[in-house]
Design a protein around this motif. Structure first.
Motif, PDB file in Angstrom:
ATOM      1  N   UNK A  89       0.824  -1.210   0.000  1.00 14.84           N
ATOM      2  CA  UNK A  89       0.000   0.000   0.000  1.00 14.84           C
ATOM      3  C   UNK A  89       0.860   1.264   0.000  1.00 14.84           C
ATOM      4  N   UNK A  90       2.116   1.093  -0.407  1.00 20.29           N
ATOM      5  CA  UNK A  90       3.015   2.250  -0.486  1.00 20.29           C
ATOM      6  C   UNK A  90       2.903   2.870  -1.878  1.00 20.29           C
ATOM      7  N   UNK A  91       2.573   4.135  -1.920  1.00 21.65           N
ATOM      8  CA  UNK A  91       2.439   4.826  -3.209  1.00 21.65           C
ATOM      9  C   UNK A  91       3.804   5.048  -3.841  1.00 21.65           C
ATOM     10  N   UNK A  92       3.876   4.934  -5.152  1.00 22.16           N
ATOM     11  CA  UNK A  92       5.110   5.346  -5.829  1.00 22.16           C
ATOM     12  C   UNK A  92       5.327   6.842  -5.632  1.00 22.16           C
ATOM     13  N   UNK A  93       6.527   7.271  -5.868  1.00 21.23           N
ATOM     14  CA  UNK A  93       6.841   8.705  -5.801  1.00 21.23           C
ATOM     15  C   UNK A  93       7.164   9.180  -7.209  1.00 21.23           C
ATOM     16  N   UNK A  94       6.208   9.918  -7.805  1.00 19.36           N
ATOM     17  CA  UNK A  94       6.406  10.462  -9.151  1.00 19.36           C
ATOM     18  C   UNK A  94       7.183  11.769  -9.053  1.00 19.36           C
ATOM     19  N   UNK A  95       8.257  11.860  -9.809  1.00 14.23           N
ATOM     20  CA  UNK A  95       9.109  13.052  -9.800  1.00 14.23           C
ATOM     21  C   UNK A  95       9.288  13.536 -11.230  1.00 14.23           C
ATOM     22  N   UNK A  96       8.872  14.774 -11.506  1.00 13.11           N
ATOM     23  CA  UNK A  96       8.860  15.288 -12.874  1.00 13.11           C
ATOM     24  C   UNK A  96      10.033  16.216 -13.154  1.00 13.11           C
ATOM     25  N   UNK A 150       2.677   4.093 -11.637  1.00 11.36           N
ATOM     26  CA  UNK A 150       1.736   3.086 -11.136  1.00 11.36           C
ATOM     27  C   UNK A 150       2.487   1.787 -10.875  1.00 11.36           C
ATOM     28  N   UNK A 151       2.296   1.218  -9.672  1.00 13.25           N
ATOM     29  CA  UNK A 151       2.986  -0.045  -9.382  1.00 13.25           C
ATOM     30  C   UNK A 151       2.062  -1.229  -9.633  1.00 13.25           C
ATOM     31  N   UNK A 152       2.573  -2.454  -9.393  1.00 13.84           N
ATOM     32  CA  UNK A 152       1.819  -3.671  -9.692  1.00 13.84           C
ATOM     33  C   UNK A 152       0.573  -3.816  -8.828  1.00 13.84           C
ATOM     34  N   UNK A 153       0.532  -3.119  -7.690  1.00 16.61           N
ATOM     35  CA  UNK A 153      -0.645  -3.178  -6.812  1.00 16.61           C
ATOM     36  C   UNK A 153      -1.639  -2.074  -7.125  1.00 16.61           C
ATOM     37  N   UNK A 154      -1.404  -1.421  -8.233  1.00 17.98           N
ATOM     38  CA  UNK A 154      -2.281  -0.347  -8.710  1.00 17.98           C
ATOM     39  C   UNK A 154      -2.238   0.891  -7.819  1.00 17.98           C
ATOM     40  N   UNK A 155      -1.191   1.033  -7.055  1.00 18.80           N
ATOM     41  CA  UNK A 155      -0.964   2.295  -6.362  1.00 18.80           C
ATOM     42  C   UNK A 155      -0.361   3.271  -7.361  1.00 18.80           C
ATOM     43  N   UNK A 156      -0.769   4.505  -7.292  1.00 23.97           N
ATOM     44  CA  UNK A 156      -0.263   5.474  -8.263  1.00 23.97           C
ATOM     45  C   UNK A 156      -0.056   6.841  -7.631  1.00 23.97           C
ATOM     46  N   UNK A 157       0.815   7.574  -8.251  1.00 23.12           N
ATOM     47  CA  UNK A 157       1.089   8.945  -7.824  1.00 23.12           C
ATOM     48  C   UNK A 157       1.451   9.736  -9.073  1.00 23.12           C
ATOM     49  N   UNK A 158       1.029  11.002  -9.132  1.00 21.82           N
ATOM     50  CA  UNK A 158       1.239  11.823 -10.329  1.00 21.82           C
ATOM     51  C   UNK A 158       1.954  13.120  -9.998  1.00 21.82           C
ATOM     52  N   UNK A 159       2.589  13.684 -11.019  1.00 20.25           N
ATOM     53  CA  UNK A 159       3.186  15.018 -10.924  1.00 20.25           C
ATOM     54  C   UNK A 159       3.033  15.685 -12.283  1.00 20.25           C
ATOM     55  N   UNK A 160       3.269  16.963 -12.325  1.00 17.42           N
ATOM     56  CA  UNK A 160       3.120  17.714 -13.577  1.00 17.42           C
ATOM     57  C   UNK A 160       4.470  18.227 -14.050  1.00 17.42           C
ATOM     58  N   UNK A 161       4.657  18.145 -15.361  1.00 15.42           N
ATOM     59  CA  UNK A 161       5.904  18.607 -15.983  1.00 15.42           C
ATOM     60  C   UNK A 161       5.580  19.594 -17.091  1.00 15.42           C
ATOM     61  N   UNK A 162       6.506  20.511 -17.339  1.00 14.68           N
ATOM     62  CA  UNK A 162       6.359  21.454 -18.445  1.00 14.68           C
ATOM     63  C   UNK A 162       7.130  20.935 -19.652  1.00 14.68           C
ATOM     64  N   UNK A 163       6.418  20.800 -20.750  1.00 18.73           N
ATOM     65  CA  UNK A 163       7.040  20.384 -22.011  1.00 18.73           C
ATOM     66  C   UNK A 163       7.027  21.593 -22.942  1.00 18.73           C
ATOM     67  N   UNK A 164       8.228  22.050 -23.315  1.00 18.30           N
ATOM     68  CA  UNK A 164       8.345  23.196 -24.210  1.00 18.30           C
ATOM     69  C   UNK A 164       8.481  22.694 -25.643  1.00 18.30           C
ATOM     70  N   UNK A 165       7.465  22.983 -26.459  1.00 13.54           N
ATOM     71  CA  UNK A 165       7.434  22.526 -27.849  1.00 13.54           C
ATOM     72  C   UNK A 165       8.029  23.613 -28.739  1.00 13.54           C
ATOM     73  N   UNK A 166       9.041  23.230 -29.523  1.00 18.09           N
ATOM     74  CA  UNK A 166       9.782  24.200 -30.344  1.00 18.09           C
ATOM     75  C   UNK A 166       9.706  23.806 -31.816  1.00 18.09           C
ATOM     76  N   UNK A 167       9.379  24.785 -32.652  1.00 17.06           N
ATOM     77  CA  UNK A 167       9.444  24.610 -34.108  1.00 17.06           C
ATOM     78  C   UNK A 167      10.698  25.324 -34.595  1.00 17.06           C
ATOM     79  N   UNK A 168      11.733  24.566 -34.940  1.00 19.28           N
ATOM     80  CA  UNK A 168      12.965  25.163 -35.464  1.00 19.28           C
ATOM     81  C   UNK A 168      13.238  24.714 -36.889  1.00 19.28           C
ATOM     82  N   UNK A 169      12.203  24.192 -37.552  1.00 18.12           N
ATOM     83  CA  UNK A 169      12.365  23.749 -38.937  1.00 18.12           C
ATOM     84  C   UNK A 169      12.049  24.893 -39.891  1.00 18.12           C
ATOM     85  N   UNK A 170      12.973  25.201 -40.808  1.00 17.98           N
ATOM     86  CA  UNK A 170      12.697  26.267 -41.780  1.00 17.98           C
ATOM     87  C   UNK A 170      11.656  25.814 -42.798  1.00 17.98           C
ATOM     88  N   UNK A 171      10.926  26.748 -43.364  1.00 17.91           N
ATOM     89  CA  UNK A 171       9.976  26.369 -44.421  1.00 17.91           C
ATOM     90  C   UNK A 171      10.711  25.902 -45.668  1.00 17.91           C
TER      91      UNK A 171
END
Length: 202
Positions: free
Chosen positions: A12-19, A73-94
Protein backbone atom coordinates in the motif's frame (compact mmCIF):
# COMPACT_ATOMS: atom_id res chain seq x y z
CA UNK A 1 -0.61 -30.12 16.03
CA UNK A 2 -0.14 -28.01 12.91
CA UNK A 3 -2.32 -25.68 10.89
CA UNK A 4 -2.05 -23.73 7.63
CA UNK A 5 -2.17 -19.98 7.62
CA UNK A 6 -2.76 -17.81 4.54
CA UNK A 7 -0.57 -14.76 4.67
CA UNK A 8 -1.59 -11.95 2.32
CA UNK A 9 1.14 -9.49 1.48
CA UNK A 10 -0.20 -6.03 0.68
CA UNK A 11 1.72 -3.21 -0.97
CA UNK A 12 0.00 0.00 0.00
CA UNK A 13 3.01 2.25 -0.49
CA UNK A 14 2.44 4.83 -3.21
CA UNK A 15 5.11 5.35 -5.83
CA UNK A 16 6.84 8.71 -5.80
CA UNK A 17 6.41 10.46 -9.15
CA UNK A 18 9.11 13.05 -9.80
CA UNK A 19 8.86 15.29 -12.87
CA UNK A 20 11.30 17.35 -14.89
CA UNK A 21 10.90 19.91 -17.65
CA UNK A 22 11.62 18.79 -21.21
CA UNK A 23 12.07 20.48 -24.61
CA UNK A 24 10.90 18.72 -27.76
CA UNK A 25 11.39 19.75 -31.40
CA UNK A 26 9.11 19.24 -34.37
CA UNK A 27 9.88 16.72 -37.06
CA UNK A 28 9.34 17.39 -40.76
CA UNK A 29 5.65 16.47 -40.45
CA UNK A 30 4.99 19.17 -37.87
CA UNK A 31 4.72 16.78 -34.93
CA UNK A 32 6.60 16.44 -31.67
CA UNK A 33 6.50 13.25 -29.59
CA UNK A 34 7.82 12.52 -26.09
CA UNK A 35 8.01 9.40 -23.93
CA UNK A 36 7.32 9.12 -20.17
CA UNK A 37 11.06 8.91 -19.51
CA UNK A 38 11.49 12.37 -21.04
CA UNK A 39 9.35 13.91 -18.28
CA UNK A 40 10.66 11.63 -15.52
CA UNK A 41 12.96 13.31 -13.03
CA UNK A 42 13.71 10.23 -10.91
CA UNK A 43 10.42 8.60 -9.92
CA UNK A 44 10.68 5.66 -7.50
CA UNK A 45 8.76 2.97 -5.63
CA UNK A 46 9.48 0.11 -3.22
CA UNK A 47 8.41 -2.31 -5.98
CA UNK A 48 8.42 -2.28 -9.75
CA UNK A 49 6.34 0.44 -11.41
CA UNK A 50 5.45 1.87 -14.81
CA UNK A 51 5.20 5.46 -16.05
CA UNK A 52 2.53 6.98 -18.29
CA UNK A 53 1.69 10.41 -19.69
CA UNK A 54 -1.67 12.03 -20.29
CA UNK A 55 -0.29 13.72 -23.45
CA UNK A 56 2.72 12.62 -25.44
CA UNK A 57 2.11 14.05 -28.93
CA UNK A 58 2.04 17.74 -29.83
CA UNK A 59 1.05 19.69 -32.94
CA UNK A 60 1.77 23.15 -34.35
CA UNK A 61 -1.07 24.58 -32.26
CA UNK A 62 0.87 23.69 -29.12
CA UNK A 63 4.15 25.52 -29.78
CA UNK A 64 5.47 26.86 -26.48
CA UNK A 65 5.05 25.55 -22.89
CA UNK A 66 2.58 22.75 -22.24
CA UNK A 67 1.70 21.08 -18.93
CA UNK A 68 1.58 17.28 -18.93
CA UNK A 69 0.81 14.82 -16.14
CA UNK A 70 3.22 11.96 -15.43
CA UNK A 71 1.77 9.04 -13.47
CA UNK A 72 3.75 6.28 -11.75
CA UNK A 73 1.74 3.09 -11.14
CA UNK A 74 2.99 -0.04 -9.38
CA UNK A 75 1.82 -3.67 -9.69
CA UNK A 76 -0.65 -3.18 -6.81
CA UNK A 77 -2.28 -0.35 -8.71
CA UNK A 78 -0.96 2.29 -6.36
CA UNK A 79 -0.26 5.47 -8.26
CA UNK A 80 1.09 8.94 -7.82
CA UNK A 81 1.24 11.82 -10.33
CA UNK A 82 3.19 15.02 -10.92
CA UNK A 83 3.12 17.71 -13.58
CA UNK A 84 5.90 18.61 -15.98
CA UNK A 85 6.36 21.45 -18.45
CA UNK A 86 7.04 20.38 -22.01
CA UNK A 87 8.34 23.20 -24.21
CA UNK A 88 7.43 22.53 -27.85
CA UNK A 89 9.78 24.20 -30.34
CA UNK A 90 9.44 24.61 -34.11
CA UNK A 91 12.96 25.16 -35.46
CA UNK A 92 12.36 23.75 -38.94
CA UNK A 93 12.70 26.27 -41.78
CA UNK A 94 9.98 26.37 -44.42
CA UNK A 95 10.54 24.85 -47.85
CA UNK A 96 11.15 27.76 -50.23
CA UNK A 97 10.36 27.07 -53.88
CA UNK A 98 10.79 29.58 -56.72
CA UNK A 99 9.89 29.66 -60.41
CA UNK A 100 11.10 31.87 -63.30
CA UNK A 101 9.04 34.88 -64.36
CA UNK A 102 8.95 37.01 -67.51
CA UNK A 103 7.92 40.68 -67.26
CA UNK A 104 7.42 43.26 -70.01
CA UNK A 105 8.40 46.90 -69.94
CA UNK A 106 5.54 49.37 -70.25
CA UNK A 107 5.45 52.62 -72.23
CA UNK A 108 7.45 54.28 -69.45
CA UNK A 109 10.20 51.68 -69.59
CA UNK A 110 9.20 50.04 -66.30
CA UNK A 111 8.15 46.53 -65.31
CA UNK A 112 7.35 44.82 -62.03
CA UNK A 113 6.61 41.43 -60.50
CA UNK A 114 5.27 40.14 -57.17
CA UNK A 115 6.14 37.57 -54.51
CA UNK A 116 3.13 35.50 -55.55
CA UNK A 117 4.35 35.37 -59.16
CA UNK A 118 7.79 34.06 -58.15
CA UNK A 119 6.56 31.67 -55.43
CA UNK A 120 6.21 28.06 -56.57
CA UNK A 121 4.04 26.69 -53.73
CA UNK A 122 6.49 27.16 -50.85
CA UNK A 123 5.33 25.30 -47.75
CA UNK A 124 5.78 24.82 -44.01
CA UNK A 125 4.33 22.24 -41.63
CA UNK A 126 3.03 24.94 -39.27
CA UNK A 127 2.12 27.54 -41.89
CA UNK A 128 3.71 30.41 -43.82
CA UNK A 129 3.50 33.91 -42.36
CA UNK A 130 4.72 35.84 -45.39
CA UNK A 131 6.84 36.12 -48.53
CA UNK A 132 9.37 38.86 -49.33
CA UNK A 133 11.08 39.49 -52.68
CA UNK A 134 14.33 41.48 -52.62
CA UNK A 135 13.56 43.16 -55.96
CA UNK A 136 10.21 43.74 -57.65
CA UNK A 137 10.78 46.64 -60.10
CA UNK A 138 12.87 46.74 -63.26
CA UNK A 139 13.89 49.32 -65.88
CA UNK A 140 15.31 49.42 -69.42
CA UNK A 141 18.85 48.90 -68.17
CA UNK A 142 17.83 45.51 -66.80
CA UNK A 143 16.51 43.94 -70.00
CA UNK A 144 17.31 40.24 -69.99
CA UNK A 145 17.70 37.79 -67.08
CA UNK A 146 17.84 39.11 -63.50
CA UNK A 147 18.34 37.00 -60.36
CA UNK A 148 16.01 37.75 -57.45
CA UNK A 149 15.78 36.21 -53.97
CA UNK A 150 12.50 35.17 -52.33
CA UNK A 151 12.46 34.89 -48.52
CA UNK A 152 9.80 32.64 -46.98
CA UNK A 153 8.92 33.18 -43.29
CA UNK A 154 6.89 30.71 -41.24
CA UNK A 155 4.57 31.47 -38.33
CA UNK A 156 7.21 30.55 -35.74
CA UNK A 157 9.99 32.85 -36.94
CA UNK A 158 11.92 30.44 -39.16
CA UNK A 159 12.86 31.44 -42.70
CA UNK A 160 14.48 30.13 -45.86
CA UNK A 161 15.24 31.51 -49.32
CA UNK A 162 15.31 30.52 -52.96
CA UNK A 163 16.39 32.34 -56.11
CA UNK A 164 14.50 32.88 -59.36
CA UNK A 165 15.24 34.40 -62.75
CA UNK A 166 13.12 37.37 -63.78
CA UNK A 167 13.50 37.98 -67.51
CA UNK A 168 12.78 41.58 -68.51
CA UNK A 169 11.50 42.02 -72.07
CA UNK A 170 11.01 45.18 -74.12
CA UNK A 171 8.16 44.22 -76.40
CA UNK A 172 7.07 47.73 -77.42
CA UNK A 173 8.23 49.14 -80.79
CA UNK A 174 9.48 52.72 -80.90
CA UNK A 175 6.87 55.40 -81.62
CA UNK A 176 8.04 57.46 -84.61
CA UNK A 177 6.51 60.69 -85.91
CA UNK A 178 7.68 61.68 -89.39
CA UNK A 179 7.60 65.02 -91.17
CA UNK A 180 7.56 66.11 -94.80
CA UNK A 181 10.59 67.90 -96.22
CA UNK A 182 11.54 69.64 -99.42
CA UNK A 183 14.91 69.12 -101.05
CA UNK A 184 16.66 70.49 -104.07
CA UNK A 185 18.43 68.44 -106.68
CA UNK A 186 22.03 69.25 -107.43
CA UNK A 187 23.46 69.90 -110.86
CA UNK A 188 23.55 66.17 -111.58
CA UNK A 189 19.92 65.71 -110.68
CA UNK A 190 20.67 64.01 -107.35
CA UNK A 191 19.85 64.76 -103.71
CA UNK A 192 20.71 63.02 -100.43
CA UNK A 193 18.88 63.08 -97.12
CA UNK A 194 19.57 61.66 -93.65
CA UNK A 195 16.98 60.10 -91.28
CA UNK A 196 17.02 63.05 -88.93
CA UNK A 197 15.55 65.25 -91.68
CA UNK A 198 12.28 63.29 -91.86
CA UNK A 199 12.10 62.41 -88.14
CA UNK A 200 9.85 64.77 -86.24
CA UNK A 201 9.86 62.86 -82.94
CA UNK A 202 10.69 59.42 -81.51
Amino acid sequence: FTCNVTLTVVDDVLPSANCQAHTVYFNADGQAVITPSDADGGSSDNCAFTLSLDNSSFTCAEVGPNTVTLTATDASNNSHSCQATVNVVDNLPPTALCKPVTVYLDANGQASTTEAAVDNNSSDACGIAGLKLNKTSFICGEIGPNTVTLTVNDVNGNSSTCTATVTVVDGLPPNLVCQNISIQLDGSGNANIVPAQVLNAA
